[in-house]
Design an enzyme around this catalytic site. Structure first.
Site, short mmCIF file in Angstrom:
data_model
loop_
_atom_site.label_atom_id
_atom_site.label_comp_id
_atom_site.label_asym_id
_atom_site.label_seq_id
_atom_site.Cartn_x
_atom_site.Cartn_y
_atom_site.Cartn_z
N THR A 252 -44.11 -54.04 -24.75
CA THR A 252 -44.06 -53.26 -23.51
C THR A 252 -44.29 -54.18 -22.30
O THR A 252 -44.42 -55.39 -22.44
CB THR A 252 -45.14 -52.16 -23.51
OG1 THR A 252 -46.43 -52.78 -23.56
CG2 THR A 252 -44.97 -51.22 -24.69
N GLY A 253 -44.40 -53.57 -21.12
CA GLY A 253 -44.62 -54.32 -19.91
C GLY A 253 -46.07 -54.43 -19.49
O GLY A 253 -46.37 -54.97 -18.42
N ASP A 254 -47.00 -53.93 -20.32
CA ASP A 254 -48.43 -54.02 -19.98
C ASP A 254 -49.22 -54.12 -21.28
O ASP A 254 -48.66 -54.39 -22.34
CB ASP A 254 -48.85 -52.82 -19.13
CG ASP A 254 -49.94 -53.19 -18.12
OD1 ASP A 254 -50.95 -53.78 -18.55
OD2 ASP A 254 -49.81 -52.88 -16.92
N ASP A 255 -50.54 -53.89 -21.21
CA ASP A 255 -51.39 -54.07 -22.38
C ASP A 255 -50.86 -53.29 -23.59
O ASP A 255 -50.45 -52.13 -23.46
CB ASP A 255 -52.81 -53.58 -22.08
CG ASP A 255 -53.47 -54.36 -20.95
OD1 ASP A 255 -53.03 -55.50 -20.66
OD2 ASP A 255 -54.43 -53.84 -20.36
N SER A 286 -46.18 -58.94 -24.86
CA SER A 286 -46.35 -58.34 -23.54
C SER A 286 -46.70 -59.44 -22.54
O SER A 286 -47.37 -60.41 -22.90
CB SER A 286 -47.48 -57.30 -23.56
OG SER A 286 -47.90 -56.97 -22.26
#
Length: 449
Positions: A252-255, A286
């Site tokens: 994903t684009g975050d944690d 990520s």
């Protein structure tokens, strides 16, 4: 519109199947916590097509979903009801689940969110946050939502729940959002939850968000979003108790997985901690963190175990983060057996991370961070080994690093940066900072595992 490549989708499905059949190859990693919630058999079964659902990717099926769930809620069949979603693309607006139900997605089934943001329903802010996480006021309801539920299962044959988040990401980028973006799935004040064998993709905001929940199992899921998609956290367990997160692939684009418990004065007042959470056999990538604690930690976070984690192309392998004004505590955190390849930081603990909901937070509300045990971390091409920076008025204590090897590249900075921290270390390379003195005497770092 960003689309998943066939190769990524195939890999993620194969990865989940691989974990299901070969966990014994990982020694003690075959342990599982998934039995905390028993999987119930539903004798009563209905299909979304029984209520007029059409999976052509064009018809909006909101009425069908709401009618089917209304039927489950009001007929109350003994043992609950399974709602079957057959192969096809079922476009729908957001909808609420009910207790004693299974949402079952067949192979090839897709539940896809509409992109009509104008008519998206609004709900109140969470009391432990005091406002929407992004903007003051309320927030948009999650695509699939539940509040005050018991005995809910979301599962199937790796069908897909697609949030079509790009329209929301673009609103965030252009600063045209009016309220906080919707999560893909949020279950609130609920218990006995199982989420398994489903692909979640393109969430507008956080993907899976159990908040004020207990007895939650999330395993054998795939969570996908572009690396540049803003705030698309994979799984955020928030002010929740007895949570099991296992055997999943997240990119994903975050944690990838984050543990939270409320935001500044609102989280302190609400006082609901996150505790007894196990994170095991997660693989992913990520630009942010693989395993994150915080930065919203005001209700307290304790008794967290994360082990057998495999991370590629990361911002940070392990990130424990908080800030002044948070109050609360982070304690008894045990992280072990982590492989990190290609990362800016291997390990990062920080007391200066995250924003504030408003100007009314108390700068003297300092978090307590203690009892952090990190063992058996192996890193390849890690640019910065680690950074541990506590707070001057509240140093991080009881930090234990053991058997850690973080290998860098020619351009890496293979050093540790530390301040306001008290701890010990054993077999750590590169050599840790002086504040983490070599273990000796009656206390042994290795004895804490």
């Amino acid at each position: 519109m960003w689309r998943l490549s066939a190769s990524i989708l195939l890999f993620s499905c194969l990865f989940v199947s691989f974990l299901a059949v070969s966990s014994s190859a990982f020694g003690d990693s075959e342990a599982t916590c998934s039995g905390i919630v028993p999987l119930r058999y539903r004798k009563d079964k209905i299909s979304i097509t029984d209520f007029g659902g059409v999976g052509d990717g064009r018809k909006v099926n909101t009425k069908a979903f709401r009618a089917a769930i209304y039927r489950i809620q009001h007929l109350k069949r003994r043992g609950g009801t399974l709602l079957y979603i057959p192969p096809g693309v079922f476009l729908t607006e957001s909808f609420n689940l009910t207790s004693h139900m299974t949402l079952y997605l067949a192979r090839g089934a897709v539940i896809r969110a509409v992109q009509d943001t104008w008519n998206w329903p609004l709900i109140d802010a969470l009391p432990s946050y005091g406002r929407g996480r992004e903007l003051p006021g309320g927030r948009y309801m999650s695509f699939i939502h539940g509040d005050g539920l018991r005995d809910v299962v979301i599962t199937g044959q790796n069908g897909t729940i697609d949030g079509q988040g790009e329209v929301w990401w673009n609103m965030w980028r252009s600063r045209t959002l009016k309220f906080t973006r919707p999560n893909l799935i949020e279950l609130k004040n609920s218990k006995e939850i199982i989420i398994s064998n489903v692909i979640f993709q393109n969430s507008p905001f956080w993907n899976i968000h159990p908040v004020y929940c207990s007895d939650v199992v999330i395993h054998h899921v795939t969570i996908l979003a572009p690396q540049d998609s803003p705030n698309t956290d994979g799984i955020d367990a928030d002010s929740s108790f007895n949570v099991c997160i296992e055997d999943s692939y997240i990119s994903t684009g975050d944690d990838l997985v984050a543990i939270k418990s409320g935001w500044d004065e609102y989280g302190i007042a609400y006082g609901r901690p996150s505790s007894n959470i196990t994170i095991r056999r997660i693989t992913g990538s990520s630009p942010f963190a693989g395993i994150a604690i915080g930065s919203e930690t005001s209700g307290g976070i304790k008794n967290i175990v994360a082990e057998h984690i495999t991370l590629f192309n990361m911002g940070v392998g392990v990130n424990i983060k908080t800030n002044i004004g948070r109050g609360g505590y982070i304690k008894n955190i045990r992280i072990s057996n982590v492989y990190v390849e290609n990362a800016r930081y291997g390990i990062k603990l920080a007391g200066d991370t995250g924003d504030h909901p408003d100007a009314y937070y108390n700068p003297n509300a300092l978090p307590i961070v203690k009892g952090i045990h990190i063992k058996n971390i192996w890193g390849v091409n890690v640019q910065n080994a680690g950074s541990i920076r506590g707070l001057k008025g509240s140093p991080f204590t009881g930090i234990c690093l053991s058997e850690i090897n973080l290998h860098g590249s020619l351009n890496s900075y293979r050093t540790w940066k530390c301040s306001d921290v008290i701890g010990t270390s054993l077999k750590v390379s590169p050599w840790p900072c002086s504040e983490l003195r070599t273990t000796g005497g009656s206390y042994s770092c290795s004895s804490t595992f």
